[in-house]
Design a protein around this motif. Structure first.
Motif, PDB file in Angstrom:
ATOM      1  N   LEU B 169       0.844  -1.203   0.000  1.00 17.56           N
ATOM      2  CA  LEU B 169       0.000   0.000   0.000  1.00 17.56           C
ATOM      3  C   LEU B 169       0.880   1.254   0.000  1.00 17.56           C
ATOM      4  N   THR B 170       2.007   1.201   0.715  1.00 14.89           N
ATOM      5  CA  THR B 170       2.883   2.377   0.769  1.00 14.89           C
ATOM      6  C   THR B 170       3.480   2.658  -0.607  1.00 14.89           C
ATOM      7  N   SER B 171       3.781   1.601  -1.347  1.00 14.13           N
ATOM      8  CA  SER B 171       4.368   1.797  -2.672  1.00 14.13           C
ATOM      9  C   SER B 171       3.322   2.256  -3.679  1.00 14.13           C
ATOM     10  N   ASN B 172       2.141   1.650  -3.603  1.00  6.22           N
ATOM     11  CA  ASN B 172       1.125   1.906  -4.633  1.00  6.22           C
ATOM     12  C   ASN B 172       0.306   3.164  -4.369  1.00  6.22           C
ATOM     13  N   HIS B 173       0.127   3.535  -3.111  1.00  7.92           N
ATOM     14  CA  HIS B 173      -0.719   4.691  -2.789  1.00  7.92           C
ATOM     15  C   HIS B 173       0.034   5.812  -2.090  1.00  7.92           C
ATOM     16  N   GLY B 174       1.254   5.589  -1.696  1.00  9.51           N
ATOM     17  CA  GLY B 174       2.031   6.644  -1.049  1.00  9.51           C
ATOM     18  C   GLY B 174       1.737   6.828   0.424  1.00  9.51           C
ATOM     19  N   CYS B 175       0.908   5.945   1.016  1.00  3.65           N
ATOM     20  CA  CYS B 175       0.662   6.092   2.453  1.00  3.65           C
ATOM     21  C   CYS B 175       1.847   5.509   3.219  1.00  3.65           C
ATOM     22  N   SER B 176       1.820   5.655   4.551  1.00  2.50           N
ATOM     23  CA  SER B 176       2.969   5.255   5.357  1.00  2.50           C
ATOM     24  C   SER B 176       2.570   4.150   6.320  1.00  2.50           C
ATOM     25  N   LEU B 177       3.580   3.454   6.797  1.00  2.49           N
ATOM     26  CA  LEU B 177       3.346   2.316   7.688  1.00  2.49           C
ATOM     27  C   LEU B 177       4.312   2.427   8.865  1.00  2.49           C
ATOM     28  N   VAL B 178       3.797   2.328  10.080  1.00  2.00           N
ATOM     29  CA  VAL B 178       4.642   2.355  11.284  1.00  2.00           C
ATOM     30  C   VAL B 178       4.338   1.099  12.088  1.00  2.00           C
ATOM     31  N   MET B 179       5.384   0.336  12.406  1.00  2.00           N
ATOM     32  CA  MET B 179       5.182  -0.937  13.112  1.00  2.00           C
ATOM     33  C   MET B 179       6.064  -0.957  14.360  1.00  2.00           C
ATOM     34  N   LEU B 180       5.516  -1.471  15.431  1.00  2.00           N
ATOM     35  CA  LEU B 180       6.301  -1.670  16.652  1.00  2.00           C
ATOM     36  C   LEU B 180       6.486  -3.170  16.841  1.00  2.00           C
ATOM     37  N   ASN B 181       7.737  -3.557  17.130  1.00  2.00           N
ATOM     38  CA  ASN B 181       7.995  -4.962  17.378  1.00  2.00           C
ATOM     39  C   ASN B 181       9.012  -5.071  18.511  1.00  2.00           C
ATOM     40  N   HIS B 182       9.076  -6.237  19.139  1.00  2.00           N
ATOM     41  CA  HIS B 182       9.959  -6.439  20.277  1.00  2.00           C
ATOM     42  C   HIS B 182      11.147  -7.289  19.856  1.00  2.00           C
ATOM     43  N   ASP B 183      12.308  -6.665  19.901  1.00  2.00           N
ATOM     44  CA  ASP B 183      13.541  -7.302  19.450  1.00  2.00           C
ATOM     45  C   ASP B 183      13.875  -8.533  20.285  1.00  2.00           C
ATOM     46  N   ASP B 184      13.686  -8.450  21.593  1.00  2.00           N
ATOM     47  CA  ASP B 184      14.180  -9.519  22.466  1.00  2.00           C
ATOM     48  C   ASP B 184      13.354 -10.801  22.392  1.00  2.00           C
ATOM     49  N   ILE B 185      12.177 -10.731  21.780  1.00  2.20           N
ATOM     50  CA  ILE B 185      11.389 -11.954  21.620  1.00  2.20           C
ATOM     51  C   ILE B 185      12.100 -12.895  20.659  1.00  2.20           C
ATOM     52  N   TYR B 186      12.776 -12.319  19.677  1.00  8.31           N
ATOM     53  CA  TYR B 186      13.373 -13.141  18.625  1.00  8.31           C
ATOM     54  C   TYR B 186      14.881 -13.292  18.789  1.00  8.31           C
ATOM     55  N   SER B 187      15.470 -12.571  19.764  1.00 14.26           N
ATOM     56  CA  SER B 187      16.939 -12.542  19.861  1.00 14.26           C
ATOM     57  C   SER B 187      17.521 -13.874  20.304  1.00 14.26           C
ATOM     58  N   SER B 188      16.712 -14.716  20.957  1.00 15.53           N
ATOM     59  CA  SER B 188      17.256 -15.991  21.426  1.00 15.53           C
ATOM     60  C   SER B 188      17.354 -17.023  20.307  1.00 15.53           C
ATOM     61  N   MET B 189      16.757 -16.712  19.178  1.00 14.92           N
ATOM     62  CA  MET B 189      16.806 -17.674  18.073  1.00 14.92           C
ATOM     63  C   MET B 189      18.168 -17.619  17.387  1.00 14.92           C
ATOM     64  N   ASP B 190      18.562 -18.757  16.773  1.00 13.58           N
ATOM     65  CA  ASP B 190      19.814 -18.734  16.017  1.00 13.58           C
ATOM     66  C   ASP B 190      19.722 -17.772  14.840  1.00 13.58           C
ATOM     67  N   ARG B 191      18.611 -17.879  14.147  1.00 14.39           N
ATOM     68  CA  ARG B 191      18.393 -16.987  13.012  1.00 14.39           C
ATOM     69  C   ARG B 191      17.014 -16.353  13.172  1.00 14.39           C
ATOM     70  N   PRO B 192      16.970 -15.112  13.636  1.00 10.95           N
ATOM     71  CA  PRO B 192      15.656 -14.465  13.809  1.00 10.95           C
ATOM     72  C   PRO B 192      15.102 -14.045  12.460  1.00 10.95           C
ATOM     73  N   VAL B 193      14.593 -15.014  11.726  1.00 12.47           N
ATOM     74  CA  VAL B 193      14.183 -14.773  10.338  1.00 12.47           C
ATOM     75  C   VAL B 193      13.074 -13.740  10.263  1.00 12.47           C
ATOM     76  N   PHE B 194      12.097 -13.861  11.149  1.00  5.91           N
ATOM     77  CA  PHE B 194      10.941 -12.952  11.113  1.00  5.91           C
ATOM     78  C   PHE B 194      11.388 -11.513  11.285  1.00  5.91           C
ATOM     79  N   LEU B 195      12.262 -11.295  12.261  1.00  2.51           N
ATOM     80  CA  LEU B 195      12.743  -9.938  12.527  1.00  2.51           C
ATOM     81  C   LEU B 195      13.553  -9.414  11.352  1.00  2.51           C
TER      82      LEU B 195
END
Lengths: 301, 262
Positions: B169-195
């Motif tokens: 949507l940001t590319s096609n319509h020019g609107c913006s996206l703001v996301m909050l996520n928690h780094d430490d939830i994924y930091s224990s993984m070998d490869r935090p793919v999602f993050l």
């Protein structure tokens, strides 16, 4: 870098874009069918709305490529941005099969794709590397910091990493020979500038030494002097009996006087030659003298 | 101090060039990563306030997907910052989507996907309800992404699909996206793919972290910001990398460079 999936077909100085980014799973198509969205197509590009159907994707690539160059001997190239996003929807075996089929097609001159190696495990990156005749990898110049997780002191490193990096290329020739090329690149306003690696050793050694307030390195002069130091128990191999200095210059017996004089003389000679010297002072002259027996006598150093 | 404090974060995000005709965040995807020791929610609150109160006749609209807290929570906080969310909601400039008690259908294949598809359909309806010239003034705010994963019964693939469409949507319509996520939830993984997938997709990456030296009374944390758009822009005076510290007060947040706090 964005996780877009565009497939570009390049031939006859023209580019055709196969848009797998805007609606990869057909959600917008479903919304258009239900009247929520006006039906719309990506301007100037062909929209692909079912990225899980690799066979359909392959057919479309070949159809569009043939349309680009015609039926003659002209061939076209295929660029995929990026395979990482494809692998989210399609298993590795199918992606590998697609790449393999495309690279062996008569009308395709070359195929190149982008992969984010830090997202995938070794099996995926290795499998795709086996399929390719050239692997180009981009690495950060300083690999000490973990992205933005480093502390404040690494801000300059982060800034450097964003604009500069190492470019490593491995070519596999048909005869089996492998050629490796290393360069550094710098992103400037006018474009990307590639330079040969010249101060790599300095950078490596700089990277190994921790950044502290005191000096942990030796100058050339200090290295030379360290090399000249004669260790007390080192076998000097000059035929003379090994002299062990026990640090009692003041209590040196007459029998040892000559020897001590010889020792001191030899030390003086070494000093005058610029050699290193180990000076040992006992804690106190009142201490009992060391035993003359050498506990390491049985060793052949 | 407050106007100067806004400037540091605004500069880092590119908000200091806010104009009527331009999209507030320039159609960018902003990812805020925080941890248990230092919450990044205040960045969301500051952004909302900035977007809704920047100019009196602004066309900015905030679509807020709330997975973490109810409306009363944000209303109370934004009131202290000088922004009346209830009034903005009545004016149609703040659209609150309460996702607290929403669960994607369970038990059938793709249940998580169907729930997120329905959410995307709602977002699209909101976008299409705006005049075409004002669609780039829409900012979609998500608090927070890890709870979308919970709502989708742990399916990170479905969440990434949903975020991909929001990003489109940001590319096609020019609107913006703001996301909050928690780094430490994924930091224990070998490869935090999602993050990493989210970090690759973001144009602006904001990390909210504690100080390396531990807790302090006067400084509550540090905030490295990477703005890829500024880094790539020619002739940009700002090289896109910023790192400043912050102190959260009762009614505002103070930002300063290390050692520059008076």
């Amino acid at each position: 870098m964005r996780l877009w999936t565009f497939i570009l077909l390049i031939g006859c100085n023209r580019i055709h874009i196969l848009d797998c980014y805007t609606d990869p799973l057909g959600w917008k198509h479903q919304l258009a069918d239900s009247g929520i969205l006006p039906s719309n197509s990506s301007a100037g590009a062909c929209l692909f709305q079912d990225v899980k159907d690799i066979n359909k994707l392959q057919s479309l690539i070949l159809e569009l490529g043939s349309g680009l160059v015609g039926q003659g001997k002209v061939r076209f190239s295929v660029a995929i941005d990026s395979v990482t996003e494809m692998l989210r929807h399609v298993p590795l075996s199918k992606v590998a099969a697609l790449i393999s089929d495309l690279r062996s097609h008569d009308q395709i001159s070359s195929i190149f794709w982008l992969l984010h190696s830090d997202i995938h495990d070794v099996r995926v990156t290795t499998s795709l590397e086996y399929l390719s005749s050239m692997v180009a990898s981009v690495e950060s110049l300083n690999q000490s910091s973990d992205g933005l997780s480093g502390d404040l002191g690494n801000l300059s490193l982060l800034e450097q990493n964003f604009r500069r990096g190492k470019f490593h290329v491995r070519f596999k020739r048909r005869n089996g020979r492998v050629r490796v090329m290393n360069e550094q690149f710098h992103m400037e306003e006018s474009g990307i500038k590639f330079t040969s690696v010249t101060v790599e050793d300095g950078l490596v050694s700089q990277g190994l030494v921790p950044k502290v307030l005191f000096n942990l390195e030796l100058s050339e002069k200090e290295k030379l002097e360290r090399a000249r130091v004669v260790l007390p128990l080192e076998h000097q191999g000059n035929g003379k009996p090994i002299q062990i200095y026990d640090g009692r210059r003041s209590l040196a017996p007459e029998s040892m006087g000559e020897v001590s004089a010889d020792t001191s003389q030899s030390n003086t000679e070494e000093c005058s030659n610029g050699g290193g010297e180990i000076i040992y002072f006992r804690d106190s002259d009142d201490d009992r003298p060391d035993s003359d027996e050498d506990p390491d006598d049985d060793l052949d150093i | 101090m407050d106007s100067r404090a806004r400037n540091l974060l605004d500069e880092a995000l590119g908000l200091d060039q806010l104009t009527q005709s331009k999209s507030p965040l320039g159609g960018k995807a902003v990812l805020i990563e925080d941890c248990v020791e230092t919450s990044g929610s205040f960045v969301l609150h500051q952004l909302i306030k900035r977007l809704l109160t920047a100019t009196p006749n602004s066309s900015n609209v905030v679509l807020f997907l709330a997975f973490a807290n109810p409306f009363s929570h944000y209303d109370r906080i934004l009131r202290k910052l000088g922004c009346n969310l209830a009034a903005q909601r009545e004016n149609g400039r703040f659209i609150f989507v309460d996702m607290l008690n929403v669960q994607c259908p369970e038990g059938k294949a793709g249940g998580g996907r169907s729930g997120l598809f329905a959410l995307f359909a709602n977002i699209t309806k909101v976008l299409n309800s705006l005049p075409e010239g004002n669609r780039k003034c829409l900012t979609i705010v998500i608090d927070d992404v890890s709870l979308i994963e919970v709502a989708a019964h742990g399916s990170s693939d479905h969440v990434l699909d949903f975020l991909h469409y929001c990003h489109a949507l940001t590319s096609n319509h020019g609107c913006s996206l703001v996301m909050l996520n928690h780094d430490d939830i994924y930091s224990s993984m070998d490869r935090p793919v999602f993050l990493k997938q989210m970090e690759y997709a973001a144009d602006v990456l904001v990390k909210v972290k504690p100080l390396a030296t531990g807790l302090a009374a006067d400084v509550h944390g540090q905030m490295p910001v990477l703005n890829r758009d500024q880094c790539n822009r020619r002739g940009s005076l700002n090289n896109g990398m910023n790192n400043f510290q912050f102190r959260i007060k009762e009614n505002s947040v103070e930002y300063f460079y290390p050692g520059a706090r008076t």
